[in-house]
Design a protein around this motif. Structure first.
Motif, PDB file in Angstrom:
ATOM      1  N   UNK A 142       0.854  -1.194   0.000  1.00 27.18           N
ATOM      2  CA  UNK A 142       0.000   0.000   0.000  1.00 27.18           C
ATOM      3  C   UNK A 142       0.888   1.241   0.000  1.00 27.18           C
ATOM      4  N   UNK A 143       0.451   2.320  -0.668  1.00 28.05           N
ATOM      5  CA  UNK A 143       1.273   3.538  -0.705  1.00 28.05           C
ATOM      6  C   UNK A 143       1.377   4.175   0.682  1.00 28.05           C
ATOM      7  N   UNK A 144       2.550   4.718   0.968  1.00 29.37           N
ATOM      8  CA  UNK A 144       2.758   5.404   2.241  1.00 29.37           C
ATOM      9  C   UNK A 144       2.080   6.763   2.208  1.00 29.37           C
ATOM     10  N   UNK A 145       1.398   7.093   3.279  1.00 32.28           N
ATOM     11  CA  UNK A 145       0.749   8.393   3.416  1.00 32.28           C
ATOM     12  C   UNK A 145       1.582   9.264   4.338  1.00 32.28           C
ATOM     13  N   UNK A 146       1.731  10.522   3.969  1.00 27.33           N
ATOM     14  CA  UNK A 146       2.392  11.479   4.839  1.00 27.33           C
ATOM     15  C   UNK A 146       1.448  11.922   5.939  1.00 27.33           C
ATOM     16  N   UNK A 147       1.905  12.804   6.804  1.00 22.36           N
ATOM     17  CA  UNK A 147       1.095  13.270   7.938  1.00 22.36           C
ATOM     18  C   UNK A 147      -0.203  13.898   7.452  1.00 22.36           C
ATOM     19  N   UNK A 148      -0.104  14.818   6.497  1.00 23.88           N
ATOM     20  CA  UNK A 148      -1.297  15.528   6.018  1.00 23.88           C
ATOM     21  C   UNK A 148      -2.310  14.557   5.412  1.00 23.88           C
ATOM     22  N   UNK A 149      -1.829  13.634   4.577  1.00 23.41           N
ATOM     23  CA  UNK A 149      -2.729  12.652   3.961  1.00 23.41           C
ATOM     24  C   UNK A 149      -3.358  11.744   5.015  1.00 23.41           C
ATOM     25  N   UNK A 150      -2.568  11.320   5.987  1.00 22.87           N
ATOM     26  CA  UNK A 150      -3.081  10.435   7.037  1.00 22.87           C
ATOM     27  C   UNK A 150      -4.129  11.150   7.875  1.00 22.87           C
ATOM     28  N   UNK A 151      -3.898  12.420   8.207  1.00 24.10           N
ATOM     29  CA  UNK A 151      -4.880  13.170   8.988  1.00 24.10           C
ATOM     30  C   UNK A 151      -6.174  13.375   8.200  1.00 24.10           C
ATOM     31  N   UNK A 152      -6.051  13.639   6.901  1.00 24.21           N
ATOM     32  CA  UNK A 152      -7.254  13.784   6.069  1.00 24.21           C
ATOM     33  C   UNK A 152      -8.050  12.485   6.048  1.00 24.21           C
ATOM     34  N   UNK A 153      -7.341  11.356   5.908  1.00 25.63           N
ATOM     35  CA  UNK A 153      -8.032  10.057   5.899  1.00 25.63           C
ATOM     36  C   UNK A 153      -8.633   9.767   7.269  1.00 25.63           C
ATOM     37  N   UNK A 154      -7.937  10.124   8.339  1.00 28.44           N
ATOM     38  CA  UNK A 154      -8.413   9.839   9.694  1.00 28.44           C
ATOM     39  C   UNK A 154      -9.658  10.642  10.047  1.00 28.44           C
ATOM     40  N   UNK A 155      -9.805  11.816   9.449  1.00 29.16           N
ATOM     41  CA  UNK A 155     -10.982  12.647   9.722  1.00 29.16           C
ATOM     42  C   UNK A 155     -12.231  12.121   9.040  1.00 29.16           C
ATOM     43  N   UNK A 156     -12.067  11.227   8.108  1.00 32.73           N
ATOM     44  CA  UNK A 156     -13.212  10.614   7.429  1.00 32.73           C
ATOM     45  C   UNK A 156     -13.945   9.727   8.436  1.00 32.73           C
ATOM     46  N   UNK A 157     -15.263   9.879   8.595  1.00 34.80           N
ATOM     47  CA  UNK A 157     -15.996   9.070   9.569  1.00 34.80           C
ATOM     48  C   UNK A 157     -15.963   7.573   9.264  1.00 34.80           C
ATOM     49  N   UNK A 158     -15.666   7.200   8.051  1.00 41.22           N
ATOM     50  CA  UNK A 158     -15.607   5.788   7.699  1.00 41.22           C
ATOM     51  C   UNK A 158     -14.240   5.167   7.931  1.00 41.22           C
ATOM     52  N   UNK A 159     -13.328   5.927   8.517  1.00 40.60           N
ATOM     53  CA  UNK A 159     -11.971   5.411   8.766  1.00 40.60           C
ATOM     54  C   UNK A 159     -11.739   5.296  10.261  1.00 40.60           C
ATOM     55  N   UNK A 160     -11.189   4.175  10.661  1.00 42.80           N
ATOM     56  CA  UNK A 160     -10.790   4.039  12.074  1.00 42.80           C
ATOM     57  C   UNK A 160      -9.264   3.893  12.128  1.00 42.80           C
TER      58      UNK A 160
END
Length: 184
Positions: A142-160
């Motif tokens: 899987x592609x590595x996500x940087x801090x900004x990308x990870x925080x954007x994904x984490x803010x999604x309600x469908x992501x834990x």
């Protein structure tokens, strides 16, 4: 040049030393058999203390056989003599870098970044899980996500956020901010 006084001096072993070419005298590179006294590992490679055959002048005008000791770079200028076991040569290795207390307590650093494991629809409310890249449950390749990308994904309600690898402990303070920390 003489070896340091604090290290033991064993019997030297034969070693071939490449002497530099001399373009002025039109002499090619030559090899002589010298005596290997010790070897030392440095940041730039290995140095060997060799005793080259030489002569020295005597006070009475005579000449006698002598040895000139010099450090040379291996393997550029030193070659082994066939059949000689060099395990007995005094060898000084680079000292091990001290392990920091932080590294001892926390262990080795994990790879930086995060990875998103996508979950198929219909298997519950979560549609993705964020993991550390070295988590056992992280998807391979899987592609590595940087801090900004990870925080954007984490803010999604469908992501834990995975609690096994510590992703939740790392990203949650960044998402909720550090407002709960007081000056008391």
């Amino acid at each position: 040049m003489s070896p340091s006084d604090d290290a033991p001096e064993l019997a030297p072993l034969p070693v071939r030393v490449a002497l530099p070419a001399d373009p002025v005298l039109d002499l090619p590179e030559q090899e002589v058999v010298a005596r290997l006294w010790r070897r030392q590992q440095t940041e730039k490679g290995w140095l060997y203390l060799v005793g080259l055959p030489s002569y020295r002048d005597l006070d009475d005008g005579g000449v006698e056989a002598a040895e000139y000791r010099v450090w040379v770079r291996a393997p550029d200028h030193v070659r082994p003599v066939d059949g000689v076991d060099y395990d007995q040569v005094v060898t000084e290795h680079l000292p091990q870098a001290p392990t920091s207390v932080v590294r001892e307590v926390l262990g080795e650093r994990r790879p930086s970044g995060w990875v998103l494991a996508k979950i198929l629809e219909g298997r519950g409310p979560a549609r993705g899980v964020l993991h550390a890249p070295d988590c056992d449950e992280a998807p391979q390749g899987a592609p590595l996500l940087g801090v900004e990308q990870a925080l954007n994904a984490a803010e999604n309600p469908g992501t834990r956020l995975c609690t096994v690898c510590g992703c939740a402990q790392e990203l949650t303070p960044m998402m909720s901010g550090f407002d709960h920390i007081t000056d008391s």
